[in-house]
Design a protein around this motif. Sequence first.
Motif, short mmCIF file in Angstrom:
data_model
loop_
_atom_site.label_atom_id
_atom_site.label_comp_id
_atom_site.label_asym_id
_atom_site.label_seq_id
_atom_site.Cartn_x
_atom_site.Cartn_y
_atom_site.Cartn_z
N VAL A 123 0.88 -1.18 0.00
CA VAL A 123 0.00 0.00 0.00
C VAL A 123 0.91 1.23 0.00
O VAL A 123 1.76 1.37 0.88
N PRO A 124 0.79 2.08 -1.01
CA PRO A 124 1.71 3.23 -1.09
C PRO A 124 1.34 4.37 -0.15
O PRO A 124 0.18 4.48 0.26
N LEU A 125 2.33 5.18 0.16
CA LEU A 125 2.08 6.42 0.89
C LEU A 125 1.85 7.52 -0.13
O LEU A 125 2.34 7.45 -1.25
N HIS A 126 1.14 8.55 0.27
CA HIS A 126 1.01 9.72 -0.59
C HIS A 126 2.38 10.40 -0.68
O HIS A 126 3.16 10.34 0.29
N ASP A 156 5.34 -0.03 -8.52
CA ASP A 156 4.96 0.86 -9.61
C ASP A 156 3.50 0.69 -10.03
O ASP A 156 3.05 1.32 -10.97
N ILE A 157 2.76 -0.16 -9.34
CA ILE A 157 1.41 -0.46 -9.80
C ILE A 157 0.36 0.46 -9.17
O ILE A 157 -0.46 1.05 -9.86
N LEU A 158 0.41 0.59 -7.86
CA LEU A 158 -0.59 1.42 -7.15
C LEU A 158 -0.05 2.83 -6.90
O LEU A 158 1.09 3.00 -6.49
N ILE A 159 -0.91 3.80 -7.08
CA ILE A 159 -0.55 5.20 -6.82
C ILE A 159 -1.53 5.73 -5.78
O ILE A 159 -2.72 5.42 -5.83
N ARG A 160 -1.02 6.54 -4.87
CA ARG A 160 -1.91 7.13 -3.87
C ARG A 160 -2.21 8.57 -4.23
O ARG A 160 -1.31 9.39 -4.33
N LYS A 161 -3.48 8.87 -4.43
CA LYS A 161 -3.87 10.22 -4.84
C LYS A 161 -4.16 11.11 -3.64
O LYS A 161 -4.04 12.32 -3.70
N LYS A 162 -4.60 10.48 -2.54
CA LYS A 162 -4.99 11.25 -1.36
C LYS A 162 -4.15 10.78 -0.17
O LYS A 162 -3.94 9.58 0.01
N ALA A 163 -3.69 11.72 0.64
CA ALA A 163 -2.84 11.36 1.77
C ALA A 163 -3.60 10.62 2.86
O ALA A 163 -3.15 9.62 3.38
N VAL A 179 -13.76 6.16 0.13
CA VAL A 179 -12.35 5.88 -0.12
C VAL A 179 -12.03 5.59 -1.59
O VAL A 179 -10.89 5.38 -1.94
N ASN A 180 -13.04 5.59 -2.44
CA ASN A 180 -12.81 5.18 -3.82
C ASN A 180 -11.86 6.07 -4.61
O ASN A 180 -11.31 5.66 -5.62
N ASP A 181 -11.71 7.29 -4.16
CA ASP A 181 -10.82 8.18 -4.91
C ASP A 181 -9.45 8.33 -4.24
O ASP A 181 -8.74 9.28 -4.48
N VAL A 182 -9.09 7.39 -3.39
CA VAL A 182 -7.81 7.47 -2.69
C VAL A 182 -6.67 6.92 -3.54
O VAL A 182 -5.58 7.48 -3.58
N PHE A 183 -6.93 5.80 -4.24
CA PHE A 183 -5.87 5.15 -5.02
C PHE A 183 -6.18 5.16 -6.51
O PHE A 183 -7.31 5.32 -6.93
N ASP A 184 -5.14 4.94 -7.28
CA ASP A 184 -5.27 4.78 -8.72
C ASP A 184 -4.22 3.76 -9.15
O ASP A 184 -3.27 3.51 -8.42
N CYS A 185 -4.39 3.20 -10.36
CA CYS A 185 -3.37 2.27 -10.86
C CYS A 185 -2.61 2.93 -11.99
O CYS A 185 -3.15 3.73 -12.74
N GLN A 186 -1.34 2.58 -12.09
CA GLN A 186 -0.49 3.10 -13.15
C GLN A 186 -1.07 2.65 -14.50
O GLN A 186 -1.16 1.45 -14.75
N PRO A 187 -1.45 3.58 -15.35
CA PRO A 187 -2.15 3.19 -16.58
C PRO A 187 -1.29 2.39 -17.56
O PRO A 187 -1.81 1.66 -18.39
N ALA A 207 -10.27 0.31 6.09
CA ALA A 207 -10.73 1.19 5.00
C ALA A 207 -9.64 1.39 3.94
O ALA A 207 -9.94 1.35 2.74
N THR A 208 -8.41 1.58 4.37
CA THR A 208 -7.33 1.85 3.42
C THR A 208 -7.06 0.65 2.51
O THR A 208 -7.02 0.77 1.29
N ILE A 209 -6.89 -0.51 3.13
CA ILE A 209 -6.52 -1.67 2.32
C ILE A 209 -7.70 -2.15 1.46
O ILE A 209 -7.51 -2.63 0.34
N VAL A 210 -8.92 -1.95 1.94
CA VAL A 210 -10.10 -2.29 1.14
C VAL A 210 -10.14 -1.40 -0.10
O VAL A 210 -10.35 -1.86 -1.23
N SER A 211 -9.87 -0.12 0.11
CA SER A 211 -9.86 0.82 -1.01
C SER A 211 -8.79 0.45 -2.04
O SER A 211 -9.03 0.46 -3.25
N ALA A 212 -7.60 0.08 -1.53
CA ALA A 212 -6.51 -0.31 -2.43
C ALA A 212 -6.89 -1.58 -3.20
O ALA A 212 -6.66 -1.68 -4.41
N ALA A 213 -7.48 -2.54 -2.49
CA ALA A 213 -7.87 -3.80 -3.13
C ALA A 213 -8.92 -3.57 -4.21
O ALA A 213 -8.83 -4.10 -5.32
#
Length: 232
Positions: A123-126, A156-163, A179-187, A207-213
Amino acid sequence: MKTELNKLFGDFVSIFFPRECGCCGCVLKRQEKFICVACDFHLPYTNFHEYSDNDTARQLWGKAPVEEACSFLLLQKDSRVEHLIYQIKYNRQPFLAEYFGYQYGLKLLKVQAYQGIDFIVPVPLHSSKFRKRGYNQSAYFGRGLSRAMEIPLREDILIRKKATISQTGKGRLDRYENVNDVFDCQPTVLMANVHILLVDDVLTTGATIVSAALTLLASFDCRISIVTLARA
Ligand SMILES: [Zn+2]
């Protein structure tokens, strides 16, 4: 002769810079690495990896469709594990997370449910938090798992958009919708039919890891399993 000299030098250095146990802070003996024998014996290991129907997995039921989930240690207040997590997160000792990742990886290697994993994703940090801390402790945990299990670590796969995830004043359901707008994937990353081991340091609300998953599942044709160092 050389090893004797090394030992002497080690003893000399330890007089001025004593190595401390990551869990209780006592001075480590020469043969002890990272944690003392007493802590190793008394740490609250969950053994969750031995059965799929464990408390970490149950906590995620109905929130994210994961294959397996487990946590290595139980985190309680004023405990050895709390001291350990503090050292890892706030006292610049992320190598302790790597050490425990390696130890857990050796255990997971023997469990059928954790075979056939293609990547380990921490799980990445912002970026703002990463700059402040200087490292991502979950990546260190993942690195230890990666070394023991011989599975590539992919940062390099997961990106964190929100701290942070704002949870104040929200009901339990809102929290997960929020939490849906917390993470993104490298396109640019393309993956199909892969089993990803998503890893984090501490599982609290989930909440964090669920959002990432959920972000990974929405972006790739993949299955997810989850491993955390500790569970609050
Ligand atoms: Zn100790």
